[in-house]
Design a protein around this motif. Structure first.
Motif, PDB file in Angstrom:
ATOM      1  N   PRO A  79       0.811  -1.229   0.000  1.00  0.00           N
ATOM      2  CA  PRO A  79       0.000   0.000   0.000  1.00  0.00           C
ATOM      3  C   PRO A  79       0.837   1.268   0.000  1.00  0.00           C
ATOM      4  O   PRO A  79       0.369   2.317  -0.447  1.00  0.00           O
ATOM      5  CB  PRO A  79      -0.820  -0.124   1.299  1.00  0.00           C
ATOM      6  N   ALA A  80       2.077   1.197   0.489  1.00  0.00           N
ATOM      7  CA  ALA A  80       2.915   2.393   0.512  1.00  0.00           C
ATOM      8  C   ALA A  80       3.224   2.885  -0.891  1.00  0.00           C
ATOM      9  O   ALA A  80       3.374   4.096  -1.112  1.00  0.00           O
ATOM     10  CB  ALA A  80       4.216   2.099   1.269  1.00  0.00           C
ATOM     11  N   ASN A  81       3.333   1.980  -1.871  1.00  0.00           N
ATOM     12  CA  ASN A  81       3.592   2.412  -3.246  1.00  0.00           C
ATOM     13  C   ASN A  81       2.415   3.199  -3.812  1.00  0.00           C
ATOM     14  O   ASN A  81       2.606   4.212  -4.494  1.00  0.00           O
ATOM     15  CB  ASN A  81       3.878   1.191  -4.121  1.00  0.00           C
ATOM     16  N   TRP A  82       1.208   2.743  -3.519  1.00  0.00           N
ATOM     17  CA  TRP A  82       0.032   3.478  -3.991  1.00  0.00           C
ATOM     18  C   TRP A  82      -0.121   4.801  -3.237  1.00  0.00           C
ATOM     19  O   TRP A  82      -0.607   5.785  -3.796  1.00  0.00           O
ATOM     20  CB  TRP A  82      -1.221   2.618  -3.839  1.00  0.00           C
ATOM     21  N   ARG A  83       0.310   4.823  -1.986  1.00  0.00           N
ATOM     22  CA  ARG A  83       0.302   6.089  -1.253  1.00  0.00           C
ATOM     23  C   ARG A  83       1.294   7.075  -1.869  1.00  0.00           C
ATOM     24  O   ARG A  83       1.016   8.268  -1.999  1.00  0.00           O
ATOM     25  CB  ARG A  83       0.641   5.835   0.210  1.00  0.00           C
ATOM     26  N   ASP A  84       2.459   6.574  -2.280  1.00  0.00           N
ATOM     27  CA  ASP A  84       3.438   7.434  -2.946  1.00  0.00           C
ATOM     28  C   ASP A  84       2.901   7.953  -4.266  1.00  0.00           C
ATOM     29  O   ASP A  84       3.106   9.122  -4.621  1.00  0.00           O
ATOM     30  CB  ASP A  84       4.737   6.662  -3.188  1.00  0.00           C
ATOM     31  N   LEU A  85       2.216   7.079  -5.005  1.00  0.00           N
ATOM     32  CA  LEU A  85       1.651   7.508  -6.288  1.00  0.00           C
ATOM     33  C   LEU A  85       0.592   8.579  -6.082  1.00  0.00           C
ATOM     34  O   LEU A  85       0.511   9.561  -6.850  1.00  0.00           O
ATOM     35  CB  LEU A  85       1.062   6.296  -7.016  1.00  0.00           C
ATOM     36  N   ARG A  86      -0.211   8.424  -5.049  1.00  0.00           N
ATOM     37  CA  ARG A  86      -1.213   9.458  -4.744  1.00  0.00           C
ATOM     38  C   ARG A  86      -0.533  10.775  -4.380  1.00  0.00           C
ATOM     39  O   ARG A  86      -0.979  11.858  -4.778  1.00  0.00           O
ATOM     40  CB  ARG A  86      -2.097   8.979  -3.592  1.00  0.00           C
TER      41      ARG A  86
END
Length: 401
Positions: free
Chosen positions: A103-110
């Motif tokens: 989930p941290a990767n999608w948080r970074d993308l956001r």
């Protein structure tokens, strides 16, 4: 600034190819989406680093750590998700699964989509003011115009006055959108505590086996011999008193040897000097027995801390000194134990002049130290460039009186 540049390049590519081309949207989406996804993690790492350096606020990354890749007896490799035939395939599969499931990767993308429209405009004020100043002064001096010179001066004032405040908005944006959610932090804490429990169980089992083995091979044999000597002396007491007295003297020496061996046996649990005189004196005794030329200094440390913390720090320091001799080929070491500049944390610095290159690897010794300190919410920081020196800082929350 990198991610909007990728988006702008995608738009320019679409304009160049023209709206009439039915395949224009394919490279545009690949460039915009793939570029943003590929840049999200390095951009967010840089953003966290800048926020921590400029404001002192550390934003935890919360990335999931890769599990060690293990080869099984069947010859296949297990990476925590699936079985693969080769180690390379296992690592590649693990990397992509973490990339897509973390989930941290999608948080970074956001964050890469939010930052340009929140922190970006505010951070762009000083560069924009500087650009206006350059244009205003350049055009104002080329063809004298008081209005252009005034605009240039105004742009310079805006650039200089806004520079100290332009990045202050970065801190709340990073804290709000980059830190792990409470649910993710709780899940990471549960995983960490589970790993710590497993480590503690394994360590306790190994320590019990060591004590049993040492008692069976050493102290038990001595005590059995002591019992036989006493039984023989009892039988010879009336017929051969001299021989009986000699056996009694041997039994007394054997009893003293058994006592000394038992003391050495329990040193692996806690050294006597650590229980009697505290952490600082125990580390000094350790330095005297070490092959290194070690210097130990302390400031503001009470004679005794909580026994679990003392034990964890003592054995962590002992392992670091051993690593310095065994792996780094160091000749000197410096150990400092004291309080943090701010707060009541206990800080331990261990520095050696070895060849450097040390790092935390999953399943390695330094990773074990990190997990040992994590039980007390402690941290482990390593600075070890190639060629040395190596500096390890351990910080443990501890109320010092």
């Amino acid at each position: 600034m990198l991610v909007p540049a990728v988006w702008a390049a995608a738009v320019l590519l679409a304009i160049r190819w023209g709206a009439g081309n039915p395949w224009t949207w394919v490279p545009v989406l690949l460039l915009a989406g793939g570029g943003a996804l590929g840049l999200s993690r390095p951009v967010c790492r840089m953003f966290r680093h800048l926020v921590a350096r400029w404001t002192g606020t550390k934003v935890p990354a919360g990335y999931r750590q890769a599990a060690p890749v293990v080869r099984l007896s069947t010859g296949h490799w297990w990476n925590g998700f699936s079985y693969e035939r080769t180690r390379r395939d296992a690592l590649l599969d693990q990397r992509w699964r973490l990339r897509l499931r973390d989930p941290a990767n999608w948080r970074d993308l956001r964050f890469t989509a939010i930052a340009p429209v929140t922190a970006g405009p505010v951070a762009a004020v000083p560069p924009a003011g500087l650009a206006v100043a350059v244009l205003g002064f350049g055009l104002g001096f080329a063809r004298p115009s008081p209005a252009l010179l005034a605009i240039g001066a105004l742009g310079l004032v805006v650039a200089v006055a806004g520079a100290p405040y332009a990045w202050r908005v970065a801190e709340p944006v990073a804290v709000r959108f980059l830190r792990p959610s409470p649910a993710m932090a709780l899940a990471d804490r549960v995983d960490e505590l589970t790993a710590q429990r497993a480590d503690t169980t394994v360590a306790q089992a190994a320590e019990i086996r060591r004590i049993e083995r040492d008692l069976h091979d050493g102290a038990q044999a001595r005590l059995v011999g002591l019992g036989l000597s006493l039984a023989t002396a009892e039988k010879l007491m009336e017929t051969d008193p001299e021989r009986a007295r000699a056996l009694m003297r041997e039994a007394r020496a054997a009893a003293a040897g058994s006592l000394s061996e038992l003391r050495e046996l329990v040193q692996g649990i806690n050294p006597p000097v650590l229980n009697d005189r505290g952490l600082v004196d125990a580390v000094r005794a350790l330095a005297l027995d070490s092959a290194l030329e070690a210097e130990v200094s302390a400031a503001g440390v009470p004679p005794h801390l909580d026994p679990p913390i003392e034990s964890a720090l003592y054995f962590s320091i002992a392992e670091l000194v051993t690593n310095a001799v065994k792996h780094a080929r160091a000749t000197r070491a410096r150990i400092f134990i004291g309080r943090a500049i701010e707060g009541s944390d206990l800080v331990v610095d261990v520095e050696d002049d070895g060849r450097g290159g040390a790092g935390v690897r999953p399943g390695g010794g330094l990773d074990g130290l990190r997990r040992r300190l994590a039980v007390f919410d402690g941290t482990l920081e390593i600075t070890s460039p190639a060629g040395g020196p190596t500096r390890v800082r351990m910080v443990v929350p501890c109320e010092l009186s």
